[in-house]
Design an enzyme around this catalytic site. Structure first.
Site, mmCIF file in Angstrom:
data_model
loop_
_atom_site.group_PDB
_atom_site.id
_atom_site.type_symbol
_atom_site.label_atom_id
_atom_site.label_comp_id
_atom_site.label_asym_id
_atom_site.label_seq_id
_atom_site.Cartn_x
_atom_site.Cartn_y
_atom_site.Cartn_z
ATOM 1 C CG HIS A 2 -0.137 -0.180 2.516
ATOM 2 N ND1 HIS A 2 0.436 -1.381 2.854
ATOM 3 C CD2 HIS A 2 0.173 0.678 3.517
ATOM 4 C CE1 HIS A 2 1.058 -1.253 4.024
ATOM 5 N NE2 HIS A 2 0.917 -0.016 4.444
ATOM 6 C CG ASP A 31 -3.180 -3.371 -0.951
ATOM 7 O OD1 ASP A 31 -3.762 -4.207 -1.668
ATOM 8 O OD2 ASP A 31 -2.225 -3.662 -0.210
ATOM 9 C CG ASP A 60 0.187 -6.098 -2.420
ATOM 10 O OD1 ASP A 60 -0.571 -5.311 -1.832
ATOM 11 O OD2 ASP A 60 0.741 -7.060 -1.850
ATOM 12 C CG ASP A 85 -1.878 -7.657 0.356
ATOM 13 O OD1 ASP A 85 -2.161 -6.457 0.193
ATOM 14 O OD2 ASP A 85 -0.877 -8.043 0.999
ATOM 15 N NE ARG A 86 -1.964 -3.910 3.573
ATOM 16 C CZ ARG A 86 -1.411 -3.473 4.699
ATOM 17 N NH1 ARG A 86 -2.088 -2.641 5.474
ATOM 18 N NH2 ARG A 86 -0.206 -3.840 5.043
ATOM 19 C CE LYS A 101 -2.015 -7.871 4.081
ATOM 20 N NZ LYS A 101 -0.878 -8.438 4.813
#
Length: 858
Positions: free
Chosen positions: A396, A577, A579, A581-582, A686
């Site tokens: 992020h 975000d 990449d 994963d969030r 995640k």
């Protein structure tokens, strides 16, 4: 004292040394005090210590080469004169040993041996030192009544040099049914004499490099002499007396049957584009990976050897951990930030130089972090399965030439590298002297799917680089997890609208593949879906502060409060975000905290086929700073529950408890972190888009009848609060703080934990103040200093920790939590007002870091 009379001692590298009862019987019946097993010397043994009789007292002694004068060396190596050598298989009477130790005041007077060495055995130019040692076998001269026995060669299979290792690995030796290496009968009773270049094959790694294609046949060989660097394989067969010479600096490949020949291969064709170069370098300070790999400013990564040093250090650690880089596939991709494209080409060239034979590269270099995990775990065929991946991301953090870059390594389970691997990597970065790279390997066009095969000029090997559609593996996996039909029915309702913000990160192509291509929605449901190397100048962090465009569309301000809007507000909003994963989840003018999101998904997991068809959830976990909302659900549903340090690798261990560690099976499994990370055991990272689809699947299950009023995100969350109570929660981020000041602040709180325990602050009593420590229930590893906790008597919490994901400076995170069962409609700031004041006082951040004003409040 315990009844033991005899002791057998042997070298650990002697694979022929076993506890032979017939030899023990002989030792016992002769009543000797000490007995040495000896073998008849051959050309292979002429430099080793031999047995002799001292003229002065006719006592047996052991002579080592280092004990002889230079002029006596020829005589020492005369195998007709000194016929027997010490195998270092020793039998000792313990009562006699005790007598000698007591006689000499606690030690055995063994003769000292002097050896000239270098500090670094890999570098002959490193500091020269004198090594003093004693030989265990030399104790034979200290025992009265000592004896020796000649044993078969099968009792001696040492691995002291690469000569020995090559011989033992070859077909000149066979493994017996009781797992002993013995000389192949086809050798006629005499092992081949192997003489490898002592400079080129001093270390095991050098021999491994030479035999990557397999170990050559030596069963019909009498003598093998190699000078210079060569490569051999399973197709290589040495017969009779063979000598190979290579005067060039490039390794040359030897194949086929070589019989009674002296070959000079110096001018032979080499590897061509696959020729590795060894480039001298030096350690670069500050390459210690954090919880999510190594993150620094982009310009630092672009500086000379910075990326190369780290990549080589990782590859060396992976090989040392037992991975064969020439088997399977290396995955490379990233979030598309600035420098990704060039870094990918560098990693490919370095991978080839280190032995990687196959690569999977994301189209345009794009692979979300969860997509990489899915690719490692799901993509086949089996013989091509990935052994690991380099993910080029700073998650992020902002991107661009003036902002951040990052790199992390994931292992063959699809998860982040475990602690031991990162510790080994860091150790390598502090001592690295060179790296390998195939500078002539062609640049790969990563803009479109396709396969590039590059062969060595000598035909000894080839490398395949396959550029694959970025979304393929991940989307296929997600379709197997969720009810896409039910989700489509929800999205097609006239009273339901949604918006998904990729924040110009890697999830743009994934969101199109799922929402447009699979679920048939118009592209208007997507925003900021074109990946950009600087995230369009934004901060691709899905929270109320940085996803401000989406937050405004959803009718909220940066604190999550409702604002006046003109026109309709979408029913559902989500963001990713950089990449992928969030995630952030929003309802119409309603913000779902990550902690509440985790708890709601756990409570409604059976709405999702992945869980319901496997009999439901078995376990849940959260990071320590995440609110205790999910704890209440786990207790109610009788699920195994875990509180871990921050870092997805801790969840990965729990997911792999059975399949890797042979422990309890905790899957199906859901886990999450307050930092907008949620996921399950479908991958080992995640997964932002998983969380979005999970919410849509839950909403679809709550809205089976399109003729009825829509059950909204807010409805589901409020019903959850009414059932379990509400954990008022917020996180303050102080970004870019001075690292020294931030660490001093943490150290002061750590030192004061005992004094703060039991202390009354305002209307609260600190029941416990501590520094969170985690003992992993799966592998027993211990993680310390994971965050300062102030646990109040009423269940409220204040937590401080330093983030391991900052690219520069330090990020101090302050977490505040208050549990309520009745007052469910307070503004978060009002509910946490007193605790926030107490928290600022406990940490004294104004003194240590110069501010009490956070960069971000979530």
């Amino acid at each position: 004292e315990e009844g033991y009379k005899y002791m057998f001692v042997s070298n650990s590298d002697n694979l022929g040394a076993t506890l032979d009862l017939s030899i023990l019987t002989h030792f016992a019946t002769t009543d000797a005090s000490f007995m040495m097993e000896c073998c008849e010397r051959t050309e292979n043994d002429k430099k080793g210590g031999h047995l002799a009789i001292r003229n002065s007292d006719k006592h047996l002694i052991l002579r080592e080469s280092a004990m002889c004068a230079d002029e006596d060396e020829e005589s020492f190596q005369d195998i007709s004169k000194h016929r027997f050598f010490n195998t270092n298989n020793l039998w000792i009477r313990l009562d006699k040993l005790k007598e000698i130790v007591e006689k000499f005041g606690g030690y055995i007077p063994l003769p000292m041996i002097l050896n000239s060495k270098t500090v670094d055995p890999k570098d002959d130019n490193s500091q020269k030192v004198i090594q003093l040692e004693t030989a265990m076998g030399a104790a034979i001269e200290c025992f009265e009544g000592a004896s020796a026995v000649v044993v078969p060669r099968t009792r001696f299979a040492p691995v002291k040099k690469c000569n020995d290792l090559l011989l033992l690995r070859s077909d000149a030796y066979i493994i017996t049914d009781d797992f002993r290496p013995v000389l192949n009968p086809a050798c006629g009773g005499a092992a081949p004499v192997v003489d490898l270049d002592s400079k080129k094959y001093k270390m095991v790694g050098q021999l491994e490099e030479a035999t990557k294609a397999g170990v050559p046949s030596l069963v019909d060989c009498k003598r093998l002499t190699i000078k210079g660097v060569v490569r051999m394989g399973r197709s290589t067969r040495f017969v009779g007396d063979v000598s190979i010479t290579n005067k060039s600096d490039e390794s040359k490949f030897i194949s086929g049957k070589i019989e009674n020949a002296a070959l000079d291969v110096s001018e032979n064709i080499g590897l061509g584009a696959l020729k590795p170069s060894v480039v001298a370098t030096a350690p670069v300070a500050g390459q210690k990976p954090g919880t999510s790999g190594l993150r620094k400013k982009t310009k630092e990564f672009m500086s000379e050897n910075y990326l190369n040093n780290f990549v080589q250090s990782v590859l060396d650690a992976v090989v040392a951990g037992g991975t064969n880089l020439s088997e399977g596939t290396l995955v490379v991709g990233g979030d598309g930030r600035y420098y990704n494209d060039k870094a990918i080409q560098t990693i490919i060239k370095m991978g080839v130089a280190n032995g990687v034979k196959r690569f999977w590269i994301g189209e345009n270099g794009l692979l979300s972090t969860p997509a990489v995990s899915a690719m490692i775990r799901e993509r086949g065929p089996v013989w091509q399965k990935a052994f690991g991946a380099f993910i080029l991301t700073a998650s992020h953090n902002p991107g661009g030439p003036e902002e951040d870059f990052g790199i992390k390594y994931n292992t063959q389970n699809g998860g982040p590298a475990p602690e031991y691997l990162m510790e080994a990597t860091y150790a390598n970065t502090t001592s690295i002297k060179n790296y390998k790279i195939c500078s002539e390997f062609p640049e790969i066009d990563i803009a479109k799917p396709g396969c590039t095969s590059v062969a060595a000029d000598d035909g000894s090997s080839s490398v395949v680089v396959e550029v694959i559609p970025s979304t393929e593996s991940h989307v296929a996996l997600l379709k197997s997890i969720f009810d896409f039909g039910a989700i489509k029915s929800l999205l097609d309702r006239e009273d339901f609208t949604m918006i998904y913000d990729s924040m110009h990160g890697v999830n743009g192509p994934f969101s199109k593949a799922i929402f447009v291509d699979e679920l048939g929605q118009p592209e208007s449901v997507l925003m900021n879906q074109i990946p950009k190397d600087d995230f369009n100048g934004g901060h691709a962090d899905p929270n109320l502060t940085y996803a401000k465009e989406l937050v405004a569309i959803m009718g909220l301000d940066k604190k999550g409060n409702k604002i006046d809007v003109s026109g309709s507000v979408p029913s559902f909003g989500a963001a990713a975000d950089g990449d992928g994963d969030r995630n952030m989840i929003l309802g119409s003018q309603f913000f779902v905290t990550p902690s509440d999101s985790l708890a709601v998904l756990v409570a409604n997991a059976n709405c999702i086929p992945f869980f319901s068809t496997q009999g439901g959830l078995k376990a849940v976990a959260r990071s320590m700073p995440t609110s205790g909302a999910v704890d209440l659900v786990a207790k109610d549903l009788n699920l195994d529950f875990f509180e871990t340090p921050t870092g997805w690798k801790f969840f990965g261990n729990l997911m792999d408890s059975k399949c890797i560690f042979k422990g309890k099976d905790y899957t199906p499994f859901i886990c999450g972190e307050e930092s907008f990370g949620t996921g399950s055991d479908h991958v080992r990272e995640k997964d932002g888009i998983w969380a979005v689809l999970a919410w849509l699947n839950v909403l679809a299950a709550h809205n089976p009848d399109p003729s009825k009023a829509l059950v909204t995100v807010e409805d589901i969350v409020r019903k959850h609060w009414a059932t379990y109570g509400r954990n008022y929660y917020c996180r303050w981020d102080f970004e870019g703080m001075d690292a020294a000041g931030a660490n001093a602040m943490m150290d002061k709180m750590r030192a004061d934990t005992a004094a703060n325990t039991g202390r009354t602050v305002g209307s609260y009593t600190i029941a416990t103040a501590d520094d969170f420590k985690y003992v992993d229930p799966v592998d027993g590893s211990v993680a310390q200093k994971q965050g300062i906790r102030f646990l109040m008597a009423d269940g409220s919490r204040i937590i401080f920790r330093l983030s391991g994901t900052a690219g520069s400076g330090a990020t101090v995170r302050m977490y505040i939590e208050q549990y309520e069962t009745e007052k469910l409609d307070l503004a978060v700031a009002d509910a946490l007002k007193e605790l926030t004041t107490i928290a600022l006082s406990l940490c004294d951040i104004k003194t240590f870091c110069g501010t009490e004003t956070p960069t971000v409040i979530t």
